[in-house]
Design a protein around this motif. Structure first.
Motif, PDB file in Angstrom:
ATOM      1  N   LEU A  83       0.803  -1.228   0.000  1.00  0.00           N
ATOM      2  CA  LEU A  83       0.000   0.000   0.000  1.00  0.00           C
ATOM      3  C   LEU A  83       0.836   1.277   0.000  1.00  0.00           C
ATOM      4  CD1 LEU A  83      -2.580  -1.153   2.700  1.00  0.00           C
ATOM      5  CD2 LEU A  83      -3.000  -1.015   0.237  1.00  0.00           C
ATOM      6  N   CYS A 135      -9.672   5.224   5.387  1.00  0.00           N
ATOM      7  CA  CYS A 135      -9.915   3.770   5.442  1.00  0.00           C
ATOM      8  C   CYS A 135     -11.016   3.346   4.461  1.00  0.00           C
ATOM      9  CB  CYS A 135     -10.274   3.334   6.854  1.00  0.00           C
ATOM     10  SG  CYS A 135      -8.848   3.428   7.939  1.00  0.00           S
ATOM     11  N   CYS A 138      -9.149   3.308   1.156  1.00  0.00           N
ATOM     12  CA  CYS A 138      -8.209   2.180   1.133  1.00  0.00           C
ATOM     13  C   CYS A 138      -8.965   0.852   0.980  1.00  0.00           C
ATOM     14  CB  CYS A 138      -7.401   2.209   2.430  1.00  0.00           C
ATOM     15  SG  CYS A 138      -6.189   0.910   2.569  1.00  0.00           S
ATOM     16  N   LYS A 142      -8.444  -1.745  -2.085  1.00  0.00           N
ATOM     17  CA  LYS A 142      -8.047  -3.141  -1.859  1.00  0.00           C
ATOM     18  C   LYS A 142      -9.068  -4.102  -2.480  1.00  0.00           C
ATOM     19  CE  LYS A 142      -7.201  -2.569   2.639  1.00  0.00           C
ATOM     20  NZ  LYS A 142      -6.758  -2.691   4.025  1.00  0.00           N
ATOM     21  N   CYS A 227      -1.075  -0.101  11.206  1.00  0.00           N
ATOM     22  CA  CYS A 227      -1.217   0.988  10.243  1.00  0.00           C
ATOM     23  C   CYS A 227      -1.436   2.282  11.024  1.00  0.00           C
ATOM     24  CB  CYS A 227      -2.405   0.716   9.314  1.00  0.00           C
ATOM     25  SG  CYS A 227      -2.754   2.124   8.256  1.00  0.00           S
ATOM     26  N   TYR A 229      -3.045   4.756  10.372  1.00  0.00           N
ATOM     27  CA  TYR A 229      -4.386   5.338  10.200  1.00  0.00           C
ATOM     28  C   TYR A 229      -5.487   4.496  10.831  1.00  0.00           C
ATOM     29  CZ  TYR A 229      -1.415   7.506   6.806  1.00  0.00           C
ATOM     30  OH  TYR A 229      -0.353   8.123   6.217  1.00  0.00           O
ATOM     31  N   SER A 230      -5.096   3.397  11.498  1.00  0.00           N
ATOM     32  CA  SER A 230      -6.139   2.495  12.026  1.00  0.00           C
ATOM     33  C   SER A 230      -6.808   3.068  13.278  1.00  0.00           C
ATOM     34  CB  SER A 230      -5.535   1.125  12.340  1.00  0.00           C
ATOM     35  OG  SER A 230      -4.603   1.251  13.377  1.00  0.00           O
TER      36      SER A 230
HETATM   37 FE1  SF4 Z   1      -5.975   0.924   4.943  1.00  0.00          FE
HETATM   38 FE2  SF4 Z   1      -4.630   1.457   7.168  1.00  0.00          FE
HETATM   39 FE3  SF4 Z   1      -7.224   2.036   7.056  1.00  0.00          FE
HETATM   40 FE4  SF4 Z   1      -6.420  -0.527   7.131  1.00  0.00          FE
HETATM   41  S1  SF4 Z   1      -6.178   1.041   8.745  1.00  0.00           S
HETATM   42  S2  SF4 Z   1      -7.990   0.350   5.778  1.00  0.00           S
HETATM   43  S3  SF4 Z   1      -4.515  -0.424   5.942  1.00  0.00           S
HETATM   44  S4  SF4 Z   1      -5.599   2.958   5.817  1.00  0.00           S
END
Ligand code: SF4
Ligand code: ZN
Ligand code: ZN
Length: 311
Positions: A83, A135, A138, A142, A227, A229-230
């Motif tokens: 990523l 998220c 992302c 994905k 991560c 950003y989690s």
């Molecule tokens: Fe993507 Fe990080 Fe959010 Fe998971 S926590 S969806 S890896 S940005």
């Protein structure tokens, strides 16, 4: 306390059934539970080649370990998306490579930057202009790439490591928003149709803590780097908020998700509206003219162009 099945000391007491198990019997219990889930929802019926999404975390490590070791007749390929998130992505890639080596699994690595021209780090920097939480962007990226790469690998099944806690949080969030369309698209198996590979979730009835323990006991390679950003992510918050619910009513999430799959989802599928067509740019399935992934890409290019001009 002793293991219910032998004389060894118990390593775990399952909160929803009171069953106490030693390490060896726990490993057997978990693997059987995942295999039962795969059978119950007929996840592998007609499977030709199965892609295992390997994120580098404990869930996908546990999922891949059970799949490779207990469904021997099938052909498996690992798939990892890089990523481009500093330190987290490097650690995840290392863990994915080590896991694939341990399992004897061929691993396809998809670097977002090289293959698609952007990274999640860049999208995070432009998140305000992109009008969506990182998220959510992302997750969509994905989903799109895992499906596209699964089809490119000529596989018809894609297995992901989403666990019961993830699925419960997402279902609850979608209910709170009244998002029937998203609820309709949930569940342990999404069928192979309209340009989508079948998407299966072998850990659908396994708690996050169970997958973590399985991976720990077997020392499966996985990263502990989170991560960045989690922290503020909706699923993370939902998990925190619903922890007490599970403590007060052990097995609540499992019962709730079985109710959703058996009773609620069939009603939503019956009432499904809308036609799936093909994206005019990439040819992948979409309910509109241009798919969300292609719309995101062109928006990212716009935003980048504008920020270069502003400099
Ligand atoms: Fe993507 Fe990080 Fe959010 Fe998971 S926590 S969806 S890896 S940005
Ligand atoms: Zn035992
Ligand atoms: Zn498209």
């Amino acid at each position: 306390m002793k293991c219910r099945k032998c004389d060894r000391p118990a390593r775990v007491v399952l909160h929803y059934s009171g069953l106490s198990l030693c390490e060896q019997h726990y490993v057997e219990y978990f693997a059987k539970r995942v295999c039962d889930c795969v059978e119950r929802y007929r996840m592998l019926r007609g499977a030709r080649r199965v892609v295992l999404a390997i994120s580098g975390g404990k869930d996908s490590a546990a999922m891949a370990h059970v799949m490779v070791n207990f469904f021997k007749g099938l052909e498996f390929v690992g798939l990892h998306i890089d990523l481009g998130i500093p330190s987290y992505s490097d650690a995840s890639l290392r863990a994915a490579k080590n896991l694939a080596k341990l399992l004897g699994l061929p691993l396809v690595i998809v670097p977002l930057r090289d293959n698609y021209g952007f990274t999640i780090e860049e999208l995070h920097a432009h998140r305000r202009a992109l009008l969506r939480p990182i998220c959510s962007i992302c997750g969509m990226v994905k989903r799109y790439i895992l499906n596209a790469e699964t089809l490119a690998l000529r596989a018809n099944v894609l297995a992901v490591g989403h666990n019961l806690d993830d699925e419960f949080s997402v279902a609850l969030h979608n209910m709170s928003l009244g998002d029937f369309e998203a609820l309709r698209k949930g569940g342990p198996v999404l069928p192979e149709e309209n340009g989508f590979a079948r998407r299966i979730k072998p850990l659908y009835e396994s708690y996050e803590s169970e997958a973590r323990l399985y991976a720990q006991i077997l020392k499966l390679p996985s990263t502990t780097v989170k991560c960045p950003y989690s922290k503020g992510a909706t699923t993370t918050r939902m998990k925190e908020a619903t922890r007490r619910l599970e403590e007060l009513y052990p097995g609540f999430k499992l019962r709730f998700m079985r109710f959703y799959v058996k009773k609620l989802k069939p009603l939503l599928v019956e009432r499904a509206e809308g036609v799936i067509s093909r994206c005019a740019i990439c040819g992948m399935p979409t309910s509109g003219t241009i798919c969300s992934f292609c719309r995101l890409r062109s928006r990212v290019e716009d935003v980048k162009r504008k920020s270069v001009r502003a400099v």
